[in-house]
Design a protein around this motif. Structure first.
Motif, PDB file in Angstrom:
ATOM      1  N   LYS A  32      20.607  28.522  60.045  1.00 25.22           N
ATOM      2  CA  LYS A  32      19.200  28.370  59.655  1.00 25.22           C
ATOM      3  C   LYS A  32      19.013  28.005  58.185  1.00 25.22           C
ATOM      4  O   LYS A  32      18.010  27.376  57.831  1.00 25.22           O
ATOM      5  N   LYS A  33      19.925  28.422  57.329  1.00 28.14           N
ATOM      6  CA  LYS A  33      19.747  28.174  55.885  1.00 28.14           C
ATOM      7  C   LYS A  33      20.566  26.956  55.464  1.00 28.14           C
ATOM      8  O   LYS A  33      21.599  27.049  54.804  1.00 28.14           O
ATOM      9  N   LYS A  34      20.091  25.793  55.856  1.00 22.79           N
ATOM     10  CA  LYS A  34      20.833  24.547  55.661  1.00 22.79           C
ATOM     11  C   LYS A  34      20.918  24.109  54.203  1.00 22.79           C
ATOM     12  O   LYS A  34      21.773  23.303  53.832  1.00 22.79           O
ATOM     13  N   GLU A  35      20.044  24.632  53.361  1.00 22.26           N
ATOM     14  CA  GLU A  35      20.037  24.225  51.958  1.00 22.26           C
ATOM     15  C   GLU A  35      21.100  24.946  51.133  1.00 22.26           C
ATOM     16  O   GLU A  35      21.335  24.605  49.968  1.00 22.26           O
ATOM     17  N   ASP A  36      21.771  25.935  51.723  1.00 24.47           N
ATOM     18  CA  ASP A  36      22.768  26.723  51.008  1.00 24.47           C
ATOM     19  C   ASP A  36      24.180  26.372  51.460  1.00 24.47           C
ATOM     20  O   ASP A  36      24.380  25.778  52.540  1.00 24.47           O
ATOM     21  N   GLN A  37      25.154  26.746  50.638  1.00 27.40           N
ATOM     22  CA  GLN A  37      26.562  26.504  50.952  1.00 27.40           C
ATOM     23  C   GLN A  37      27.224  27.846  51.254  1.00 27.40           C
ATOM     24  O   GLN A  37      27.090  28.806  50.495  1.00 27.40           O
ATOM     25  N   PHE A  38      27.959  27.897  52.369  1.00 31.43           N
ATOM     26  CA  PHE A  38      28.606  29.140  52.773  1.00 31.43           C
ATOM     27  C   PHE A  38      30.120  28.954  52.846  1.00 31.43           C
ATOM     28  O   PHE A  38      30.613  27.900  53.278  1.00 31.43           O
ATOM     29  N   TYR A  39      30.854  29.990  52.437  1.00 35.29           N
ATOM     30  CA  TYR A  39      32.308  29.991  52.498  1.00 35.29           C
ATOM     31  C   TYR A  39      32.769  31.174  53.363  1.00 35.29           C
ATOM     32  O   TYR A  39      32.286  32.301  53.191  1.00 35.29           O
ATOM     33  N   LEU A  40      33.682  30.902  54.276  1.00 41.20           N
ATOM     34  CA  LEU A  40      34.241  31.939  55.153  1.00 41.20           C
ATOM     35  C   LEU A  40      35.617  32.310  54.628  1.00 41.20           C
ATOM     36  O   LEU A  40      36.578  31.560  54.775  1.00 41.20           O
ATOM     37  N   GLN A  41      35.735  33.460  54.001  1.00 41.87           N
ATOM     38  CA  GLN A  41      36.977  33.853  53.341  1.00 41.87           C
ATOM     39  C   GLN A  41      37.774  34.826  54.209  1.00 41.87           C
ATOM     40  O   GLN A  41      37.227  35.793  54.735  1.00 41.87           O
ATOM     41  N   PHE A  42      39.085  34.535  54.331  1.00 38.05           N
ATOM     42  CA  PHE A  42      39.938  35.422  55.120  1.00 38.05           C
ATOM     43  C   PHE A  42      41.404  35.187  54.776  1.00 38.05           C
ATOM     44  O   PHE A  42      41.797  34.119  54.300  1.00 38.05           O
ATOM     45  N   PHE A  43      42.206  36.215  55.044  1.00 40.87           N
ATOM     46  CA  PHE A  43      43.658  36.130  54.887  1.00 40.87           C
ATOM     47  C   PHE A  43      44.257  35.682  56.220  1.00 40.87           C
ATOM     48  O   PHE A  43      43.947  36.244  57.269  1.00 40.87           O
ATOM     49  N   SER A  44      45.150  34.662  56.159  1.00 39.11           N
ATOM     50  CA  SER A  44      45.712  34.139  57.410  1.00 39.11           C
ATOM     51  C   SER A  44      47.240  34.047  57.359  1.00 39.11           C
ATOM     52  O   SER A  44      47.839  33.160  57.954  1.00 39.11           O
ATOM     53  N   TYR A  45      47.847  34.981  56.636  1.00 45.14           N
ATOM     54  CA  TYR A  45      49.308  35.006  56.563  1.00 45.14           C
ATOM     55  C   TYR A  45      49.910  35.237  57.952  1.00 45.14           C
ATOM     56  O   TYR A  45      50.927  34.644  58.306  1.00 45.14           O
ATOM     57  N   LYS A  46      49.252  36.092  58.748  1.00 40.28           N
ATOM     58  CA  LYS A  46      49.679  36.348  60.123  1.00 40.28           C
ATOM     59  C   LYS A  46      48.626  35.806  61.097  1.00 40.28           C
ATOM     60  O   LYS A  46      47.445  35.754  60.785  1.00 40.28           O
ATOM     61  N   ASN A  47      49.103  35.398  62.268  1.00 36.94           N
ATOM     62  CA  ASN A  47      48.211  34.912  63.333  1.00 36.94           C
ATOM     63  C   ASN A  47      47.256  33.821  62.833  1.00 36.94           C
ATOM     64  O   ASN A  47      46.065  33.814  63.141  1.00 36.94           O
ATOM     65  N   ARG A  48      47.811  32.900  62.063  1.00 36.05           N
ATOM     66  CA  ARG A  48      46.994  31.902  61.373  1.00 36.05           C
ATOM     67  C   ARG A  48      46.148  31.048  62.309  1.00 36.05           C
ATOM     68  O   ARG A  48      44.952  30.884  62.104  1.00 36.05           O
ATOM     69  N   GLU A  49      46.766  30.514  63.326  1.00 37.29           N
ATOM     70  CA  GLU A  49      46.042  29.599  64.210  1.00 37.29           C
ATOM     71  C   GLU A  49      44.948  30.317  64.988  1.00 37.29           C
ATOM     72  O   GLU A  49      43.857  29.772  65.198  1.00 37.29           O
ATOM     73  N   GLU A  50      45.234  31.535  65.411  1.00 36.76           N
ATOM     74  CA  GLU A  50      44.223  32.305  66.143  1.00 36.76           C
ATOM     75  C   GLU A  50      43.034  32.617  65.243  1.00 36.76           C
ATOM     76  O   GLU A  50      41.868  32.508  65.655  1.00 36.76           O
ATOM     77  N   LYS A  51      43.316  32.988  63.995  1.00 37.23           N
ATOM     78  CA  LYS A  51      42.226  33.290  63.056  1.00 37.23           C
ATOM     79  C   LYS A  51      41.411  32.035  62.737  1.00 37.23           C
ATOM     80  O   LYS A  51      40.172  32.088  62.662  1.00 37.23           O
ATOM     81  N   ARG A  52      42.091  30.917  62.555  1.00 36.14           N
ATOM     82  CA  ARG A  52      41.367  29.670  62.287  1.00 36.14           C
ATOM     83  C   ARG A  52      40.478  29.281  63.473  1.00 36.14           C
ATOM     84  O   ARG A  52      39.357  28.795  63.288  1.00 36.14           O
ATOM     85  N   LYS A  53      40.991  29.510  64.652  1.00 37.38           N
ATOM     86  CA  LYS A  53      40.230  29.169  65.859  1.00 37.38           C
ATOM     87  C   LYS A  53      38.921  29.959  65.912  1.00 37.38           C
ATOM     88  O   LYS A  53      37.858  29.416  66.245  1.00 37.38           O
ATOM     89  N   ILE A  54      38.995  31.253  65.576  1.00 35.13           N
ATOM     90  CA  ILE A  54      37.791  32.086  65.578  1.00 35.13           C
ATOM     91  C   ILE A  54      36.856  31.666  64.444  1.00 35.13           C
ATOM     92  O   ILE A  54      35.645  31.531  64.635  1.00 35.13           O
ATOM     93  N   ALA A  55      37.426  31.430  63.256  1.00 32.44           N
ATOM     94  CA  ALA A  55      36.607  31.058  62.099  1.00 32.44           C
ATOM     95  C   ALA A  55      35.844  29.759  62.352  1.00 32.44           C
ATOM     96  O   ALA A  55      34.693  29.601  61.910  1.00 32.44           O
ATOM     97  N   LYS A  56      36.455  28.832  63.060  1.00 27.93           N
ATOM     98  CA  LYS A  56      35.824  27.527  63.312  1.00 27.93           C
ATOM     99  C   LYS A  56      34.534  27.652  64.127  1.00 27.93           C
ATOM    100  O   LYS A  56      33.684  26.755  64.091  1.00 27.93           O
ATOM    101  N   ARG A  57      34.394  28.756  64.852  1.00 31.43           N
ATOM    102  CA  ARG A  57      33.165  28.953  65.625  1.00 31.43           C
ATOM    103  C   ARG A  57      31.938  29.070  64.731  1.00 31.43           C
ATOM    104  O   ARG A  57      30.806  28.864  65.180  1.00 31.43           O
TER     105      ARG A  57
END
Length: 383
Positions: A32-57
């Protein structure tokens, strides 16, 4: 605004209450807040692809992933409790505001800092928590309160609890309640849909439902003892079963022992973890929803059950009185007899039963993720 979210609570397909809270708010804000910039921060040393898959949602045109691939997040959360290990070393994006949804702000965060503290269970009911969780909170809560530019509480009750235990200035705390996704929790599930989910979890006939983690704080053992009294009173009648739905938390062994002690193996069903898509269907199909918890910072399940048109029995304490108002049947969670009487009233008093159903639907309407996200966004703007 440039806003970063610590999304570690989201990176599990079996989300906890903290994860659902963050999911609702982050989803609403990035969409809803298209005028703002958002960053999704997380550690992905383990289970990287699974975490990226969830984050992409959660990605949209104004949202980017900002991950640390070279250091374990679990190790960082231990180290930050004891040494100054700056958070900004691990992430490239420079946000104006960083929001941590899971009680703790690490050291060395640049810009304004916001933290959500969901409850004071580890102070009010320490015996109902894992020792590891208690230790992490004991080591970090005071520091997080000091580091925060703003603290978010789920309820007025939790706000007062923070003031009680930590003497936090009232102006430093803002209340942003949980919300309900009315596309998921509603009264339109038909009999065939409900029948399918009952078959999936091997449930027959009418049932009282508890849904949540199997752990001491939820007072499930008390509910089982109360249900045993209810069953004894109606030994020759067809009465609702008791369905205990949810994954095992900790110290749950006495729950299963109580079922055996009262010889209720034929009347009480354990479903195990319930898939997200099945939760509202189980709620909609229940005769009543039972949530006699000892302590809650908010208490989403009773409201979600109300949204599905299911009458609720819950505790007369903590945030539950605030959240459910006059739309639930309240009991003292420390009184087995009161819980049993509550089951009896819901079973026998059909007029009250239907009144609670109507009131519950209206009460649930007061809590939407859109309203919650707007409250949170206003907090960001004031920083």
């Amino acid at each position: 605004m440039r806003i970063a979210f610590d999304i570690q609570p989201l990176l599990n397909n079996s989300k906890s209450g903290v994860g659902f809270y963050e999911h609702g708010l982050v989803t609403e804000l990035v969409n809803k807040k298209k005028e703002d910039q958002f960053y999704l921060q997380f550690f992905s040393y383990k289970n990287r692809e699974e975490k990226r898959k969830i984050a992409k949602r959660y990605l949209s045109n104004n949202t980017e992933m900002d991950e640390c691939t070279y250091f374990p997040g679990s190790l960082y959360r231990v180290l930050m409790s004891f040494i100054y290990f700056p958070y900004h070393f691990f992430f490239k994006k420079q946000a104006e505001i960083t929001h941590f949804f899971n009680f703790c702000i690490p050291p060395g965060v640049k810009g304004k800092k916001v933290v959500t503290i969901h409850d004071m269970t580890f102070r009010a009911y320490p015996g109902t928590m894992r020792w590891k969780t208690k230790m992490v909170l004991a080591l970090n809560i005071k520091k997080s309160i000091r580091r925060a530019d703003k603290i978010i509480a789920d309820s007025e009750f939790t706000k007062k609890e923070m003031q009680k235990y930590y003497s936090v200035n009232e102006t430093k705390i803002a209340v942003v309640p949980c919300g309900i996704d009315f596309n998921i929790f509603h009264t339109e599930y038909n009999d065939d849909t409900i029948s399918e989910v009952k078959t999936k979890y091997k449930i027959t006939g009418d049932y009282f439902l508890y849904l949540g983690t199997l752990e001491p704080r939820k007072n499930i053992e008390g509910l089982i003892k109360a249900y045993a009294i209810f069953c004894k009173k109606h030994s020759n009648e067809a009465i609702p079963k008791l369905v205990l739905a949810g994954g095992k938390g900790w110290n749950y062994e006495t729950i299963f022992s109580a079922v055996k002690e009262y010889s209720l193996e034929e009347r009480i069903y354990f479903t195990g973890y319930v898939a997200d898509e099945d939760v509202p269907k189980l709620m909609a199909g229940a005769y009543a929803f039972c949530f006699p918890s000892f302590y809650e910072g908010f208490g989403m399940p009773p409201l979600e059950a109300m949204a599905c048109g299911t009458p609720v029995l819950t505790s007369n304490n903590s945030s539950l009185t605030e959240v459910t108002a006059d739309a639930a049947f309240k009991v003292n969670p420390n009184s087995i007899e009161e819980i049993a009487d509550g089951l009896e009233v819901l079973w026998q008093d059909k007029q009250l039963y239907h009144e609670l159903r109507k009131k519950g639907i209206e009460q649930a309407k007061k809590y939407s993720w859109e309203n919650a996200a707007n409250l949170l966004y206003n907090v960001y703007k004031e920083l």
